[in-house]
Design a protein around this motif. Structure first.
Motif, PDB file in Angstrom:
ATOM      1  N   SER A 262      -0.127   9.873  -2.199  1.00 46.92           N
ATOM      2  CA  SER A 262      -0.870   9.182  -3.243  1.00 46.92           C
ATOM      3  C   SER A 262      -0.823   7.682  -2.948  1.00 46.92           C
ATOM      4  O   SER A 262       0.048   6.961  -3.447  1.00 46.92           O
ATOM      5  N   PRO A 263      -1.760   7.204  -2.105  1.00 49.11           N
ATOM      6  CA  PRO A 263      -1.680   5.807  -1.645  1.00 49.11           C
ATOM      7  C   PRO A 263      -1.856   4.810  -2.779  1.00 49.11           C
ATOM      8  O   PRO A 263      -2.626   5.037  -3.711  1.00 49.11           O
ATOM      9  N   ARG A 264      -1.123   3.734  -2.679  1.00 49.47           N
ATOM     10  CA  ARG A 264      -1.232   2.619  -3.623  1.00 49.47           C
ATOM     11  C   ARG A 264      -2.141   1.573  -2.991  1.00 49.47           C
ATOM     12  O   ARG A 264      -1.705   0.762  -2.178  1.00 49.47           O
ATOM     13  N   THR A 265      -3.404   1.633  -3.321  1.00 45.70           N
ATOM     14  CA  THR A 265      -4.381   0.721  -2.718  1.00 45.70           C
ATOM     15  C   THR A 265      -4.294  -0.689  -3.304  1.00 45.70           C
ATOM     16  O   THR A 265      -4.914  -1.601  -2.770  1.00 45.70           O
ATOM     17  N   ASP A 266      -3.526  -0.853  -4.368  1.00 48.02           N
ATOM     18  CA  ASP A 266      -3.356  -2.164  -4.996  1.00 48.02           C
ATOM     19  C   ASP A 266      -2.176  -2.936  -4.405  1.00 48.02           C
ATOM     20  O   ASP A 266      -1.791  -3.982  -4.923  1.00 48.02           O
ATOM     21  N   SER A 267      -1.613  -2.437  -3.305  1.00 51.61           N
ATOM     22  CA  SER A 267      -0.428  -3.042  -2.710  1.00 51.61           C
ATOM     23  C   SER A 267      -0.765  -3.659  -1.356  1.00 51.61           C
ATOM     24  O   SER A 267      -1.679  -3.206  -0.668  1.00 51.61           O
ATOM     25  N   ALA A 268       0.028  -4.653  -0.977  1.00 53.97           N
ATOM     26  CA  ALA A 268      -0.129  -5.261   0.342  1.00 53.97           C
ATOM     27  C   ALA A 268       0.544  -4.426   1.428  1.00 53.97           C
ATOM     28  O   ALA A 268       0.362  -4.690   2.613  1.00 53.97           O
ATOM     29  N   ILE A 269       1.312  -3.403   1.031  1.00 51.30           N
ATOM     30  CA  ILE A 269       1.980  -2.540   2.007  1.00 51.30           C
ATOM     31  C   ILE A 269       0.912  -1.733   2.736  1.00 51.30           C
ATOM     32  O   ILE A 269       0.089  -1.068   2.099  1.00 51.30           O
ATOM     33  N   PRO A 270       0.889  -1.765   4.073  1.00 52.00           N
ATOM     34  CA  PRO A 270      -0.139  -1.037   4.814  1.00 52.00           C
ATOM     35  C   PRO A 270      -0.144   0.454   4.480  1.00 52.00           C
ATOM     36  O   PRO A 270       0.916   1.067   4.276  1.00 52.00           O
ATOM     37  N   LEU A 271      -1.338   1.040   4.447  1.00 53.12           N
ATOM     38  CA  LEU A 271      -1.471   2.461   4.121  1.00 53.12           C
ATOM     39  C   LEU A 271      -0.713   3.344   5.105  1.00 53.12           C
ATOM     40  O   LEU A 271      -0.159   4.372   4.708  1.00 53.12           O
ATOM     41  N   ILE A 272      -0.663   2.954   6.376  1.00 52.21           N
ATOM     42  CA  ILE A 272       0.057   3.757   7.361  1.00 52.21           C
ATOM     43  C   ILE A 272       1.536   3.844   7.006  1.00 52.21           C
ATOM     44  O   ILE A 272       2.158   4.899   7.132  1.00 52.21           O
ATOM     45  N   GLU A 273       2.114   2.757   6.525  1.00 48.64           N
ATOM     46  CA  GLU A 273       3.522   2.787   6.128  1.00 48.64           C
ATOM     47  C   GLU A 273       3.719   3.665   4.903  1.00 48.64           C
ATOM     48  O   GLU A 273       4.723   4.372   4.791  1.00 48.64           O
ATOM     49  N   GLN A 274       2.778   3.635   3.987  1.00 53.27           N
ATOM     50  CA  GLN A 274       2.860   4.490   2.807  1.00 53.27           C
ATOM     51  C   GLN A 274       2.776   5.973   3.204  1.00 53.27           C
ATOM     52  O   GLN A 274       3.519   6.805   2.691  1.00 53.27           O
ATOM     53  N   GLU A 275       1.861   6.274   4.133  1.00 53.37           N
ATOM     54  CA  GLU A 275       1.715   7.665   4.561  1.00 53.37           C
ATOM     55  C   GLU A 275       2.949   8.134   5.330  1.00 53.37           C
ATOM     56  O   GLU A 275       3.369   9.282   5.210  1.00 53.37           O
ATOM     57  N   GLN A 276       3.547   7.237   6.093  1.00 57.22           N
ATOM     58  CA  GLN A 276       4.778   7.597   6.794  1.00 57.22           C
ATOM     59  C   GLN A 276       5.888   7.925   5.795  1.00 57.22           C
ATOM     60  O   GLN A 276       6.683   8.845   6.021  1.00 57.22           O
TER      61      GLN A 276
END
Length: 190
Positions: free
Chosen positions: A100-114
Motif C-alpha cells: 500500500s504505497p504512500r504516494t504522499d511521502s518523499a520515500i521512494p516507492l521502490i524502498e516502500q515496496e522493498q
C-alpha cells in the motif's frame, strides 16, 4: 537467544511448497505472533507501506476460482492456471501482504515496496521458525487489476507483494541449487 542456532536456521531454511502443507495452520494467537514478527522489518520513514489480509480456506478457494475465471477471460495458459489456482486450493491459510504505497511521502516507492517484500520473507521465516510450513508466491495475480479487484477488492496503486501460504509441513522439501557465492560476490578494498 542462541545466535548460532539462528544463523544455522537462516543458512538451511527452505520454503515448503504448498502441496506439502497440511492441517493445522497456525491458530489465531500464533498467527498474531507471526504477523507481529513479519511487521518488524526495515521501514524507511516508518510508513508501514503494507498490510496483511488473512485468508482462511473459503477465501483461498474463492481466490482459486477468481484465478481461473480472470485468467481464462484474459486468455492465459490453461495448464498454468491449474497450477496457479491449486496453490490457493491447497493452502491451509494464506496471508496476502498488500503493498500500500504512500504516494504522499518523499520515500521512494521502490524502498516502500522493498519493505513490503521484507514483510513477506519475515512471515515465511517466522512461520518456519515456529515449526510451520511457509511459501511466498506472487504470479500475475499479485499485480493484475482485474484479479485484485474481484479477489480482494484492491484498487491501484495497491498490489500484492506476496501470497504467503502457511500450514504444517508434511515432508521436507527437496534441496535446490544455491548461488555460487564466489560468482556473485566482489570484495572491494579501495
Amino acid at each position: 537467544m542462541d545466535t548460532h542456532d539462528l544463523l544455522e536456521f537462516l543458512l538451511t531454511r527452505r520454503s515448503v511448497p504448498v502441496r506439502l502443507h497440511a492441517d493445522p495452520p497456525p491458530d489465531d494467537a500464533t498467527l498474531r505472533r507471526l504477523l507481529t514478527a513479519a511487521a518488524r522489518v526495515p521501514d524507511h520513514g516508518k510508513l508501514v507501506p503494507f498490510r496483511f489480509e488473512v485468508l482462511r480456506c473459503a477465501a483461498s478457494d474463492r481466490l482459486a476460482a477468481v484465478t481461473r475465471e480472470v485468467g481464462t477471460a484474459q486468455g492465459r495458459d490453461p495448464d498454468k492456471l491449474v497450477k496457479q489456482s491449486a496453490a490457493f486450493e491447497d493452502a491451509r491459510l494464506t496471508v496476502a501482504v498488500v503493498f500500500s504505497p504512500r504516494t504522499d511521502s518523499a520515500i521512494p516507492l521502490i524502498e516502500q515496496e522493498q519493505t513490503a517484500a521484507l514483510a513477506c520473507l519475515s512471515l515465511v521465516n517466522a512461520a518456519q521458525a515456529a515449526g510451520f510450513a511457509g511459501h511466498w508466491l506472487t504470479g500475475w495475480m499479485a499485480r493484475d487489476p482485474a484479479f485484485l479487484r474481484a479477489g480482494l477488492g484492491i484498487e491501484p496503486p495497491e498490489v500484492v507483494a506476496g501470497f504467503v501460504h502457511l500450514g504444517t509441513p508434511t515432508a521436507a522439501p527437496a534441496a535446490r541449487p544455491r548461488p555460487d557465492l564466489d560468482a556473485i560476490t566482489r570484495w572491494v578494498e579501495t
